[in-house]
Design an enzyme around this catalytic site. Structure first.
Site, PDB file in Angstrom:
ATOM      1  N   SER A   1      -9.761 -96.866  93.706  1.00  0.00           N
ATOM      2  CA  SER A   1      -9.607 -96.626  92.271  1.00  0.00           C
ATOM      3  C   SER A   1     -10.424 -97.634  91.456  1.00  0.00           C
ATOM      4  O   SER A   1     -10.727 -98.735  91.925  1.00  0.00           O
ATOM      5  CB  SER A   1      -8.134 -96.738  91.899  1.00  0.00           C
TER       6      SER A   1
ATOM      7  N   ALA B   1     -11.127 -99.092 102.261  1.00  0.00           N
ATOM      8  CA  ALA B   1     -11.203 -97.635 102.085  1.00  0.00           C
ATOM      9  C   ALA B   1      -9.878 -97.067 101.577  1.00  0.00           C
ATOM     10  O   ALA B   1      -8.816 -97.655 101.795  1.00  0.00           O
ATOM     11  CB  ALA B   1     -11.564 -96.985 103.421  1.00  0.00           C
ATOM     12  N   PRO B   2      -9.949 -95.906 100.921  1.00  0.00           N
ATOM     13  CA  PRO B   2      -8.740 -95.247 100.410  1.00  0.00           C
ATOM     14  C   PRO B   2      -8.145 -94.277 101.429  1.00  0.00           C
ATOM     15  O   PRO B   2      -8.686 -94.094 102.519  1.00  0.00           O
ATOM     16  CB  PRO B   2      -9.277 -94.492  99.198  1.00  0.00           C
TER      17      PRO B   2
ATOM     18  N   GLU C   1     -17.453 -97.759  95.127  1.00  0.00           N
ATOM     19  CA  GLU C   1     -17.347 -96.295  94.948  1.00  0.00           C
ATOM     20  C   GLU C   1     -15.969 -96.044  94.364  1.00  0.00           C
ATOM     21  O   GLU C   1     -14.968 -96.160  95.075  1.00  0.00           O
ATOM     22  CB  GLU C   1     -17.459 -95.586  96.307  1.00  0.00           C
TER      23      GLU C   1
ATOM     24  N   GLU D   1      -7.744 -89.897  85.676  1.00  0.00           N
ATOM     25  CA  GLU D   1      -7.846 -89.327  87.021  1.00  0.00           C
ATOM     26  C   GLU D   1      -6.429 -89.039  87.522  1.00  0.00           C
ATOM     27  O   GLU D   1      -5.592 -89.936  87.604  1.00  0.00           O
ATOM     28  CB  GLU D   1      -8.540 -90.325  87.958  1.00  0.00           C
TER      29      GLU D   1
ATOM     30  N   CYS E   1     -12.384 -87.525  94.978  1.00  0.00           N
ATOM     31  CA  CYS E   1     -12.942 -88.219  93.809  1.00  0.00           C
ATOM     32  C   CYS E   1     -13.957 -87.354  93.059  1.00  0.00           C
ATOM     33  O   CYS E   1     -14.235 -87.610  91.898  1.00  0.00           O
ATOM     34  CB  CYS E   1     -13.557 -89.538  94.243  1.00  0.00           C
TER      35      CYS E   1
ATOM     36  N   LYS F   1     -10.920-102.400 106.339  1.00  0.00           N
ATOM     37  CA  LYS F   1      -9.479-102.280 106.074  1.00  0.00           C
ATOM     38  C   LYS F   1      -9.212-100.889 105.501  1.00  0.00           C
ATOM     39  O   LYS F   1      -9.533-100.615 104.349  1.00  0.00           O
ATOM     40  CB  LYS F   1      -9.004-103.332 105.059  1.00  0.00           C
ATOM     41  N   PRO F   2      -8.621-100.006 106.322  1.00  0.00           N
ATOM     42  CA  PRO F   2      -8.273 -98.694 105.778  1.00  0.00           C
ATOM     43  C   PRO F   2      -7.032 -98.822 104.900  1.00  0.00           C
ATOM     44  O   PRO F   2      -6.365 -99.853 104.907  1.00  0.00           O
ATOM     45  CB  PRO F   2      -7.971 -97.866 107.033  1.00  0.00           C
ATOM     46  N   ALA F   3      -6.727 -97.762 104.158  1.00  0.00           N
ATOM     47  CA  ALA F   3      -5.469 -97.758 103.407  1.00  0.00           C
ATOM     48  C   ALA F   3      -4.329 -97.869 104.409  1.00  0.00           C
ATOM     49  O   ALA F   3      -4.355 -97.228 105.464  1.00  0.00           O
ATOM     50  CB  ALA F   3      -5.355 -96.479 102.591  1.00  0.00           C
ATOM     51  N   GLU F   4      -3.333 -98.658 104.067  1.00  0.00           N
ATOM     52  CA  GLU F   4      -2.277 -98.966 105.036  1.00  0.00           C
ATOM     53  C   GLU F   4      -1.447 -97.746 105.417  1.00  0.00           C
ATOM     54  O   GLU F   4      -0.861 -97.715 106.502  1.00  0.00           O
ATOM     55  CB  GLU F   4      -1.383-100.106 104.513  1.00  0.00           C
TER      56      GLU F   4
END
Ligand code: NAD
Length: 505
Positions: free
Chosen positions: A238, A158-159, A259, A392, A293, A184-187
């Site tokens: 991304s 995930a972002p 996504e 973007e 997004c 795993k989320p964004a760190e």
């Protein structure tokens, strides 16, 4: 009301949530969580290494038979309890989300957290509606039926822009359908994903069903995607990283859900309600400081309304209040980091050479200067093929272009590689009907831009990826369909055997 807590104390054991408990990562590398409004570090933790990912996948694998074997009613009940626990914790979640992301507290309180509670309530109900096609005698000699089965251990990535909502979108359909998950989320934004898994445990969801491994993309992320015991990869982020994820997942023939990025057009026809379009454009462009997004990023305005739209948007942007995310009056918080702010500023500086910065285009000075703030920015006079129109940016930047015919407006709207979301603004049902038909995007709003709801799918076309989050459609992603065919004749020597041996009897 306000439920702030000491993050370091709360996550003293570490930020990896594996098999129902918090522990430290073993990668040997640490990561700071920084408040982007001040630049101060609020927590430091050990990132997940490959051994932590292995442990989390092992826990998910172990939990799978029992969870997949639970009845839809049992899973539904657990998810109802989960929704209730999340609801009780609204203020804690809002605090942590605003702290790690810099989101205005009103956005966390009124959008991120209630949206996630509602997602849980939706999937609690949807868990009991996993349907296949009706059984029937399609061959005449057999009864065919369809079973919808879980896929296994899901590995999700995930972002950082909506960490709590992304955890909801990834975890809920997966576990509602009987899978177990390693996320795993964004760190840089691990806090609310870990709290989310803790809330699941508190609600009685068995240990190992939801595991969270905050780690870096290159090692923990790639290891999770390539892991032989992971049956499916669900990635939000991304397009560039999505391509890399797709390569790794494809090599091990995994189910893949992507996504990816977006560059949503906002098409205003000349009979639109100008006031509505101006307000919609500013809200649609600035939500989450533009780090969304589906944010409105390219406004195409039919020539007769163009000048009034540009001045209306510029005036309204100038009234937006930047400030401390924890002040309920703050409209716009900082970007996620100083690096992201500088990246956004870089796009705008390059655009100055070929376009006009109508308003914004700078970081505020004074009390906000130490945070990653950037003023709401409107850019005009850019060419359709310029970087500011095509790339973007993921910041509070809207570019506006005029168009003449309806054909031209729709053609320009479709002229980027992306296709996540779009909106069409007109009072004429035939014009909006045509725009809805012809714009290539996974969501088209008519006379609005941004609202999302648990019941409806979210996902892209083209370079914005494939697969749907939320809604019953997400079960297509998180289940596999098995055809079962029962012979109903009891005949030993079947007529079709003659195609392999013998003659018609
Ligand atoms: P990103 O692609 O840089 O990172 C996303 C995640 O991928 C992070 O957890 C990161 O650690 C991980 N990652 C990075 N490199 C990896 C690798 N080689 N292998 C495996 N994982 C890796 O994106 P971001 O900057 O965190 O988020 C912004 C992007 O996300 C934007 O493009 C935005 O449009 C997109 N986004 C899309 C949606 C959607 O629903 N389509 C929703 C939110 C955000």
């Amino acid at each position: 009301m306000d439920q702030r807590f000491d993050v370091t104390e709360r996550f003293a054991q570490g930020a990896q949530f594996i098999a129902g408990e918090l522990r430290a990562g073993t990668s040997g590398r640490t990561q700071a969580v920084t408040d982007p409004a001040t630049g101060e570090q609020v927590y430091t933790y050990e990132l997940a290494g490959t051994a932590d990912v292995d442990a989390a996948v092992g826990a998910a694998r172990q939990a799978l038979p029992e969870w997949a074997g639970a009845t839809p009613g049992e899973r539904s009940e657990a998810l109802h309890r989960f929704a209730a626990v999340l609801d009780e914790r609204t203020e804690e979640f809002a605090y942590a989300e605003s702290l790690q992301c810099g989101k205005p507290i009103k956005l966390s309180r009124e959008f991120d957290v209630p949206g996630s509670v509602d997602n849980a309530a939706f999937f609690a109900g949807a868990a009991r509606h996993l349907e296949g096609k009706a059984a029937g005698e399609y061959s005449g000699d057999h009864t065919s039926s369809v079973r919808r089965e879980p896929i296994g251990v899901v590995g999700s990535i995930a972002p950082w822009n909506y960490p709590l909502q992304m955890a909801s979108w990834k975890v809920l359909p997966a576990i509602a359908a009987g899978n177990t998950i390693v996320l795993k989320p964004a760190e840089i934004t691990p806090l609310t994903s870990v709290m989310y898994a803790q809330a699941a445990r508190e609600a009685g969801i068995p240990d190992g069903v939801v595991n969270i491994v905050p780690g870096a993309g290159r090692d923990a992320g790639e290891h999770l995607v390539g892991h032989p015991d992971v049956a499916m990869t669900s990635f939000t982020g991304s397009t560039a990283v999505g391509k890399r994820v797709a390569e790794i997942a494809t090599a091990s023939v995994k189910r893949l859900h992507l996504e990816l990025g977006g560059k949503a057009p906002f098409v205003v026809f000349d009979d639109a309600d100008l006031d509505a379009a101006v307000h919609g454009a500013v809200a649609g462009a600035l939500i989450n400081t533009g780090q969304d997004c589906t944010a409105a990023t390219r406004a195409y305005v039919q020539r007769p309304l163009y000048d009034a739209f540009v001045s209306g948007v510029a005036d309204l942007m100038a009234t937006v209040r930047l400030g401390d995310p924890f002040d309920p009056a703050t409209d716009l918080g900082p970007l996620i980091s100083h690096a992201q702010r500088d990246r956004v500023a870089g796009f705008v500086e390059r655009a100055r050479k070929y376009a006009t910065v109508v308003t914004g285009g700078e970081a505020p000075q004074g009390a906000l200067a130490r945070g990653a703030y950037y003023r709401p920015t409107l850019i005009a006079d850019a060419a359709q093929d310029s970087e500011i129109v095509q790339s973007e940016i993921f910041g509070p930047v809207l570019v506006v272009l005029p168009f003449d015919s309806d054909d031209e407006g729709i053609t320009l709207a479709n002229d980027t590689p992306y296709g996540l979301a779009a909106s069409a603004w007109s009072r004429d049902v035939y014009r909006t009907g045509r725009a809805v038909r012809e714009i290539k995007a996974g969501c088209v709003w008519v006379n609005d831009h941004i609202p999302i709801i648990s019941e409806m799918p979210h996902g892209g076309y083209q370079a914005s990826g494939y697969g749907k989050d939320m809604s019953a459609y997400s079960f297509e992603e998180y289940t596999q369909v098995k055809h079962v065919m029962y012979d109903i004749t009891g005949v030993a020597r079947k007529d079709w055997h003659r195609t392999v041996f013998g003659d018609r009897g």
